[in-house]
Design a protein around this motif. Structure first.
Motif, PDB file in Angstrom:
ATOM      1  N   LYS A 256     -30.651  -5.314  11.148  1.00 27.49           N
ATOM      2  CA  LYS A 256     -30.894  -4.400  12.259  1.00 27.49           C
ATOM      3  C   LYS A 256     -31.757  -3.232  11.798  1.00 27.49           C
ATOM      4  O   LYS A 256     -31.503  -2.618  10.763  1.00 27.49           O
ATOM      5  CB  LYS A 256     -29.567  -3.875  12.813  1.00 27.49           C
ATOM      6  CG  LYS A 256     -29.721  -3.008  14.055  1.00 27.49           C
ATOM      7  CD  LYS A 256     -28.360  -2.600  14.597  1.00 27.49           C
ATOM      8  CE  LYS A 256     -28.518  -1.753  15.859  1.00 27.49           C
ATOM      9  NZ  LYS A 256     -27.199  -1.340  16.401  1.00 27.49           N
ATOM     10  N   GLY A 257     -32.792  -2.884  12.569  1.00 30.03           N
ATOM     11  CA  GLY A 257     -33.690  -1.803  12.210  1.00 30.03           C
ATOM     12  C   GLY A 257     -33.104  -0.428  12.511  1.00 30.03           C
ATOM     13  O   GLY A 257     -32.045  -0.293  13.137  1.00 30.03           O
ATOM     14  N   GLU A 258     -33.773   0.613  12.026  1.00 27.74           N
ATOM     15  CA  GLU A 258     -33.363   1.992  12.276  1.00 27.74           C
ATOM     16  C   GLU A 258     -33.550   2.332  13.760  1.00 27.74           C
ATOM     17  O   GLU A 258     -34.467   1.824  14.405  1.00 27.74           O
ATOM     18  CB  GLU A 258     -34.207   2.953  11.434  1.00 27.74           C
ATOM     19  CG  GLU A 258     -34.018   2.795   9.934  1.00 27.74           C
ATOM     20  CD  GLU A 258     -32.616   3.204   9.509  1.00 27.74           C
ATOM     21  OE1 GLU A 258     -32.028   4.068  10.193  1.00 27.74           O
ATOM     22  OE2 GLU A 258     -32.125   2.668   8.501  1.00 27.74           O
TER      23      GLU A 258
END
Length: 251
Positions: free
Chosen positions: A63-65
Motif C-alpha cells: 500500500k502506498g503513502e
C-alpha cells in the motif's frame, strides 16, 4: 545424342559466365587444414521479433503513502435556479439599540441638566434634600399664583408633601428658615370644586394632614392650603401673601 551434346554445351557456357563475374578466389589458404580461421564481421541485425504472450499477473504491491489532502480550485458557478416560493412572515425583531455615541451624549445631557438643577437649589438660603427632591426657600412672600410662577422659573413648583416623611421634612425647613408662625403655602386647592382639594394639575391628593376641623373654608374665601408650625394643614385665601417654599425634583 545430339540433344545431349547441346545440353552439355549450354551448361559449360553458363558456368563460364558465372565464374567470369565473380571476384577472384584466393586459392592459397594461409592456414593449415583443421585450424579455425579469424572470425568474420558481424552481420546486420535481424528484424524485431513479434511480441510474446502476456505473462502471469504478479503479486499485489504494498500500500502506498496517503496522498496530500489539497482542495482543488472551485469550479465555475452554475446557472441560477428558479426562485423559490415566498416564505412565511418572520416574528418581529427586537427594538434597536442606541449607538454608544448617542448613549453617551444622552447621559452627558442628563448630567448637565442635573447639575443645573442642583445649582438652582443651592442658590436658595435654605434647602433640604428629601429623597429625589429639594425643598428650598428664600422666605419670599407671594400670592399662591405668583408663588407657583416663582417656583416654576426655578424648575420647580410650590411644595406638596406626599408622605408623612416629606411632611416632617417640610416642617423642619419651615422652622429652620425663620418662617415660624407664617403658614407657607402648599400646592393644594379646591378652587375648581369646593371641598375637594387637589393639586395644581387636578390630581387627587394621595396624602393629607389637615388639622382638626380643617379645611373649613372660613367665610367662603379659603381655597388654598398651608402648613402651620405643628406640621398640620390649614386652608387660607389664595390671594393672601404667604411664604413660598419650592420643591425641585432632581432625577
Amino acid at each position: 545424342m545430339a540433344l545431349l551434346k547441346l545440353f552439355l554445351g549450354a551448361l559449360l557456357l553458363l558456368q563460364f559466365v558465372l565464374l567470369d563475374g565473380a571476384e577472384p578466389q584466393n586459392l592459397n589458404c594461409p592456414a593449415y587444414g583443421g585450424v579455425p580461421g579469424t572470425p568474420g564481421h558481424n552481420g546486420l541485425p535481424g528484424r524485431d521479433g513479434r511480441d510474446g504472450k502476456d505473462g502471469a499477473i504478479g503479486p499485489k504491491g504494498e500500500k502506498g503513502e496517503p496522498g496530500v489532502n489539497v482542495q482543488g480550485t472551485p469550479g465555475k458557478a452554475g446557472p441560477s435556479g428558479p426562485a423559490g416560493a415566498k416564505g412565511e412572515r418572520g416574528p418581529p425583531g427586537l427594538p434597536g439599540r442606541e449607538t454608544t455615541t448617542d448613549s453617551l451624549k444622552s447621559e452627558i445631557q442628563h448630567l448637565n441638566a442635573k447639575i443645573a438643577m442642583l445649582e438652582k437649589a443651592a442658590s436658595f438660603n435654605t434647602f433640604r434634600k428629601v429623597g429625589q427632591k429639594y425643598y428650598v426657600t428664600d422666605g419670599i412672600e407671594l400670592t399662591f399664583d405668583n408663588g407657583m410662577q416663582y417656583c416654576k422659573d426655578f424648575g420647580g413648583a410650590i411644595v406638596l408633601p406626599t408622605t408623612a416623611l416629606e411632611n416632617q421634612a417640610l416642617l423642619k425647613v419651615l422652622l429652620s428658615s425663620g418662617l415660624r408662625g407664617k403658614k407657607p403655602f402648599i400646592r393644594a386647592t379646591d378652587r375648581e370644586t369646593e371641598g375637594q382639594f387637589v393639586d395644581t394639575e387636578g390630581k387627587q391628593l394621595t396624602f393629607t394632614n389637615w388639622g382638626t376641623g380643617q379645611p373649613d373654608d372660613y367665610k367662603g374665601a379659603q381655597d388654598c392650603g398651608t402648613i402651620i408650625d405643628s406640621g398640620l394643614w390649614d386652608d387660607v385665601g389664595c390671594d393672601g401673601q404667604y411664604p413660598t417654599i419650592c420643591e425641585i425634583e432632581i432625577r
